[in-house]
Design a protein around this motif. Structure first.
Motif, PDB file in Angstrom:
ATOM      1  N   GLN A   1       0.825  -1.208   0.000  1.00  0.00           N
ATOM      2  CA  GLN A   1       0.000   0.000   0.000  1.00  0.00           C
ATOM      3  C   GLN A   1       0.862   1.262   0.000  1.00  0.00           C
ATOM      4  N   LYS A   2       2.040   1.167   0.585  1.00  0.00           N
ATOM      5  CA  LYS A   2       2.904   2.347   0.702  1.00  0.00           C
ATOM      6  C   LYS A   2       3.468   2.787  -0.645  1.00  0.00           C
ATOM      7  N   SER A   3       3.352   1.964  -1.664  1.00  0.00           N
ATOM      8  CA  SER A   3       3.867   2.357  -2.981  1.00  0.00           C
ATOM      9  C   SER A   3       2.927   3.299  -3.712  1.00  0.00           C
ATOM     10  N   TYR A   4       1.733   3.550  -3.124  1.00  0.00           N
ATOM     11  CA  TYR A   4       0.809   4.512  -3.736  1.00  0.00           C
ATOM     12  C   TYR A   4       1.240   5.910  -3.326  1.00  0.00           C
ATOM     13  N   LEU A   5       2.045   6.538  -4.163  1.00  0.00           N
ATOM     14  CA  LEU A   5       2.616   7.847  -3.864  1.00  0.00           C
ATOM     15  C   LEU A   5       2.510   8.760  -5.072  1.00  0.00           C
ATOM     16  N   PHE A   6       2.534  10.065  -4.806  1.00  0.00           N
ATOM     17  CA  PHE A   6       2.497  11.070  -5.863  1.00  0.00           C
ATOM     18  C   PHE A   6       3.880  11.672  -6.049  1.00  0.00           C
ATOM     19  N   ASN A   7       4.132  12.177  -7.231  1.00  0.00           N
ATOM     20  CA  ASN A   7       5.436  12.796  -7.499  1.00  0.00           C
ATOM     21  C   ASN A   7       5.601  14.128  -6.785  1.00  0.00           C
ATOM     22  N   SER A   8       4.493  14.795  -6.511  1.00  0.00           N
ATOM     23  CA  SER A   8       4.555  16.102  -5.859  1.00  0.00           C
ATOM     24  C   SER A   8       3.246  16.370  -5.152  1.00  0.00           C
ATOM     25  N   VAL A   9       3.251  17.382  -4.291  1.00  0.00           N
ATOM     26  CA  VAL A   9       2.024  17.792  -3.608  1.00  0.00           C
ATOM     27  C   VAL A   9       0.982  18.257  -4.619  1.00  0.00           C
ATOM     28  N   SER A  10       1.443  18.941  -5.659  1.00  0.00           N
ATOM     29  CA  SER A  10       0.495  19.424  -6.664  1.00  0.00           C
ATOM     30  C   SER A  10      -0.192  18.249  -7.355  1.00  0.00           C
ATOM     31  N   ASP A  11       0.546  17.172  -7.650  1.00  0.00           N
ATOM     32  CA  ASP A  11      -0.077  15.997  -8.257  1.00  0.00           C
ATOM     33  C   ASP A  11      -1.123  15.399  -7.322  1.00  0.00           C
ATOM     34  N   TYR A  12      -0.818  15.412  -6.033  1.00  0.00           N
ATOM     35  CA  TYR A  12      -1.772  14.886  -5.054  1.00  0.00           C
ATOM     36  C   TYR A  12      -3.076  15.683  -5.090  1.00  0.00           C
ATOM     37  N   TYR A  13      -2.970  17.013  -5.055  1.00  0.00           N
ATOM     38  CA  TYR A  13      -4.177  17.836  -5.057  1.00  0.00           C
ATOM     39  C   TYR A  13      -4.929  17.709  -6.378  1.00  0.00           C
ATOM     40  N   ASN A  14      -4.196  17.610  -7.464  1.00  0.00           N
ATOM     41  CA  ASN A  14      -4.864  17.482  -8.756  1.00  0.00           C
ATOM     42  C   ASN A  14      -5.578  16.147  -8.901  1.00  0.00           C
ATOM     43  N   ALA A  15      -5.148  15.139  -8.139  1.00  0.00           N
ATOM     44  CA  ALA A  15      -5.724  13.799  -8.264  1.00  0.00           C
ATOM     45  C   ALA A  15      -6.862  13.541  -7.282  1.00  0.00           C
ATOM     46  N   ARG A  16      -7.236  14.532  -6.526  1.00  0.00           N
ATOM     47  CA  ARG A  16      -8.265  14.309  -5.507  1.00  0.00           C
ATOM     48  C   ARG A  16      -9.657  14.240  -6.136  1.00  0.00           C
TER      49      ARG A  16
END
Length: 821
Positions: free
Chosen positions: A754-769
């Motif tokens: 499960q820990k391999s589910y990561l984003f390249n950046s904070v911006s990618d995280y917010y864009n993927a919400r």
């Protein structure tokens, strides 16, 4: 973007987490430098200091609040010239602006003829002697001092003074009337007549007699042929009175004239122009000349943080020789830098410096850069501006920003640097240095020795700049009070940390990159004071770099250089830094690096060098009433990571290293229980991850973003993704035949996956919400494809462990009993 929105974004990054977590307090960076929130190499004072407060910044309304010139100094010089006979401006300023009530009483007695013995601080004052010789000037001085309490106005909004009581207003009106009477007594003394009239206008304005203020300006001040800054100050009074008389467009126009002609009131005029907030076209219609129109365009454009071709083109068309052209061109270049320059990950601006750099923004910036380069070429070729070389240097730098390094080099080759002004010549050398570094990084046609003189030049400029700031503000205050003036310091920081250090990291020369990061720190943070603490000598970005990037071999190399010296061309650059690196903090860092490499015996040997009383700060729970200390408990295995299960007592890194080394030893000595030992080893590295309860054993900081953003340091595989934990959990499972134990190992392997589910950046995280827009939670979708969940369902569903796990882990429960998220 306004500063409020930026601050909100930054706050949300540290307060929101994909997984949710309590706040951890362990280490904080410095306060952000308002002058250093993007990488810049083009100095904003190349055109001069006259408009520096209006340099580009979208962090604050102004780059700085200080007026470009000192009103007190200008006035003092005028008085010194008027009185002559050796009167010094510094004496005028001291007497007029820096005396207390007791001193003023002594001066009053002295100038009014009373028998007075002057103290040493006044006896040699040339201004006081001049006033004594010139009775009319002395009388004016005393009158101005009488007005001083009424002139100290408190403002709610720039030109809206706090209300005065009736007695004050009456007294101020009487003083204004008296000032006009005195002005009339000097029809041939334009110097004193103008100043008395100014005092009258000021008192009328502050007492609310705005019509009388205008009458005084129009009847006394405007007709005066005296060439004095006082006329500009009086025009500001007229502008304020005009606004209060409900003529906002005319008031804004008058403030634009003050802005253009009175640098000592330029910031004030700029604020009032925008405070009035009248339609731009109405103000522009009142201008009497192209020069005035250019100033109005500029004052409007200085409030625009976006790319702005119209303002620059309009000012150049209206007044091509104006300094405003160069200032606006520099602003556009600085705006480009905020989008096109690359920052080190340890740059103080934080993650949001790249959050607003999507491809569309980058394309827009590059398109604007082409336009700016074309404009700069036009500025150089048309030669209407006083220093056309600015156009060539500007174009060269923009080409460098665009990656067209050969074009930039060709442009610089056509300049005779000895014919440039000092500031422009300095900017030329900075661009030339950037080109050489690019050649070092890309083509390797320039070696370290060839670049050394240019870097030493930059160091000299940096040191001279800091020495000047120290002399002005004092050693304790210059680093923040004079921060806006430390341009060469920021250039050096950006060059070493965001250009050179990344290059050497790419070359896998991490030790040199570490020295360059250190070199990039401000000199006040790298002075060779032997504090006994490594971090007392490293600035925050370098400390973070060393703590996150330096592996044991690199640290050992640095220790060797510290003892034996650096045998490389750039050794002179680091002469003041190397030496005595070893300290408790160094041994802790070396031991921590060995922990990250799972070389636990070596880690224990490093920690053995620590002083008995050495201890790092421990993290605490910010949200608990007592800010409870969060002790590590690395060998516990929990079904859920949150809420974290912390320990009850302290555990040092040295103790952890010895325990892990002991487990590795027992695997060899007691192979029959190797599965249990591997499981404990796996727990140890799992819990030292960002998601565990013992992250402080291998990391010096933690933020909620560590749970969902990929790391960029060598131990990220463990800290973010639990890779080594997965290896040892798998080994433990292989060595055991106990199905309950194997089920537990498999579940822990599922957690690691499960820990391999990561984003390249904070911006990618917010864009993927997307789940916030009525879409399935992507993390849930990812969990339903977990290979170890499949194994648990197919091979271990009948175990007691799975019954407990399903009751607590909703992701596993959804997998085994499919339902909607």
């Amino acid at each position: 973007m306004n500063s409020f929105k930026r601050l909100c974004i930054v706050f949300s990054a540290f307060s929101l987490s994909y997984f949710g977590e309590i706040a951890i307090n362990i280490a904080c960076g410095p306060e952000p430098d308002p002058y250093d929130y993007y990488v810049s190499f083009f100095h904003n004072n190349v055109p001069g200091n006259g408009y520096v407060p209006f340099s580009f910044t979208n962090m604050t309304f102004l780059y700085e609040e200080t007026e470009p010139e000192s009103e007190a100094l200008i006035n003092s010089r005028e008085w010194a010239d008027y009185l002559g006979k050796g009167v010094q401006a510094v004496d005028v300023e001291h007497l007029m602006y820096h005396t207390d009530i007791a001193t003023d009483s002594v001066i009053l007695r002295y100038l009014t003829g009373k028998d007075t013995v002057l103290p040493d601080s006044l006896a040699a004052n040339t201004y006081l002697k001049g006033l004594k010789r010139n009775e009319a000037a002395g009388n004016y001085f005393l009158f101005a001092k009488e007005l001083e309490p009424y002139a100290a106005v408190t403002y709610n909004h720039y030109w809206d003074p706090d209300p005065r009581d009736t007695m004050d207003l009456s007294r101020m009106a009487g003083l204004a009337d008296r000032a006009l009477e005195l002005a009339d007594e000097y029809p041939r003394n334009s110097f004193l007549r103008l100043r008395y009239a100014y005092q009258a206008a000021r008192m009328y304005h502050y007492s609310g007699s705005f019509e009388r203020c205008l009458e005084t300006y129009n009847g006394y001040i405007d007709p005066s042929r005296e060439k004095s800054a006082v006329k500009g100050w009086a025009r500001a009074l007229k502008a304020g009175a005009t606004r209060r008389l409900h003529e906002p467009a005319e008031a804004a126009y008058l403030f634009s004239r003050v802005f253009a002609t009175s640098p000592e009131r330029r910031v004030q005029a700029y604020k009032n122009f925008h405070y009035i907030d009248v339609p731009f076209e109405e103000v522009l219609a009142l201008a009497q000349s192209n020069k005035e129109r250019a100033a109005i365009w500029a004052i409007q454009g200085f409030n625009n943080g976006d790319f702005d071709r119209e303002t620059l083109a309009s000012v150049y068309s209206l007044s091509p020789k104006s300094q405003l052209v160069a200032v606006l061109l520099t602003r556009e270049i600085n705006k480009l830098e905020s989008q096109l320059t690359e920052a080190s990950q340890y740059y103080g601006g934080g993650w949001w410096t790249t959050y607003y750099r999507p491809d569309s923004t980058q394309a827009k910036a590059r398109d604007h850069a082409v336009w700016v380069a074309d404009f700069a070429r036009r500025l150089a070729s048309e030669r209407q501006y006083a220093e056309p070389g600015l156009g060539i240097v500007s174009e060269a730098y923009v080409e460098w920003l665009l990656g067209n390094v050969s074009e930039a080099e060709t442009l610089l080759a056509g300049i005779k640097v000895d014919r440039l002004s000092e500031r422009l010549a300095d900017q030329y050398r900075i661009v030339e240095l950037l080109i050489k570094i690019n050649q070092l990084a890309v083509t390797n046609t320039v070696d370290e020795a060839a670049i050394l003189p240019a870097l030493q030049w930059l160091d000299q400029k940096r040191r001279a700049e800091i020495d000047q700031a120290k002399a002005r503000y004092g050693s304790e205050q210059y680093s923040w009070m004079g921060a806006g003036d430390l341009r060469f310091n920021r250039t050096a920081t950006n060059l070493y940390q965001s250009v050179l250090a990344p290059h050497y990291m790419q070359q896998k020369d991490t030790a040199m990159a570490a020295l360059l990061m250190w070199k990039g720190e401000s000199p006040w943070e790298t002075e060779t004071e032997q504090t006994g603490e490594l971090y007392g000598r490293l600035g925050w970005p370098t400390q973070a770099f060393w703590q996150e990037q330096l592996q044991p071999a690199t640290l050992e190399q640095l220790a060797t250089w510290s003892k034996e010296g650096l045998n490389r061309p750039w050794a002179p650059l680091f002469a003041q830094q190397l030496g005595g690196l070893e300290s408790d903090q160094f041994w802790d860092l070396l031991g921590t690096a060995y922990l990250r490499m799972h070389d636990y015996p070596a880690a224990a040997r490093a920690f053995a060098n620590l002083s008995a009383g050495f201890a790092l700060p421990t993290p605490v729970n910010w949200y608990s009433a007592e800010e409870d200390t969060l002790w590590p408990d690395p060998f516990v295995a929990t079904l859920n990571d949150y809420p974290k299960q912390f320990g009850d007592e302290a555990l040092t890194k040295a103790e952890f290293a010895r325990s892990m080394a002991d487990l590795q030893r027992r695997i060899v000595e007691d192979p029959g229980h190797a599965a249990d030992y591997y499981f404990q080893l796996a727990n140890g590295v799992y819990q030292t991850g960002a998601f565990g309860n013992s992250w402080q054993l291998i990391s010096y900081s933690w933020t909620s973003s560590d749970n969902y953003v990929k790391g960029t340091y060598y131990y990220s595989g463990d800290f973010h993704e639990a890779r080594q934990a997965a290896v040892w959990y798998k080994k433990a499972r292989e060595l055991s035949k106990d199905r309950e134990f194997r089920a537990k190992c498999t579940f822990m392997l599922a957690k690691c996956e499960q820990k391999s589910y990561l984003f390249n950046s904070v911006s990618d995280y917010y864009n993927a919400r997307t789940w916030e827009r009525d879409q399935p939670d992507p993390y849930w979708l990812f969990s339903q494809r977990n290979q170890y969940f499949k194994e648990l369902k197919e091979d271990y569903l009948d175990t007691k462990f799975i019954g407990s796990a399903v009751a607590e882990c909703t992701y596993l429960a959804d997998f085994i009993r499919p339902n909607s998220p």
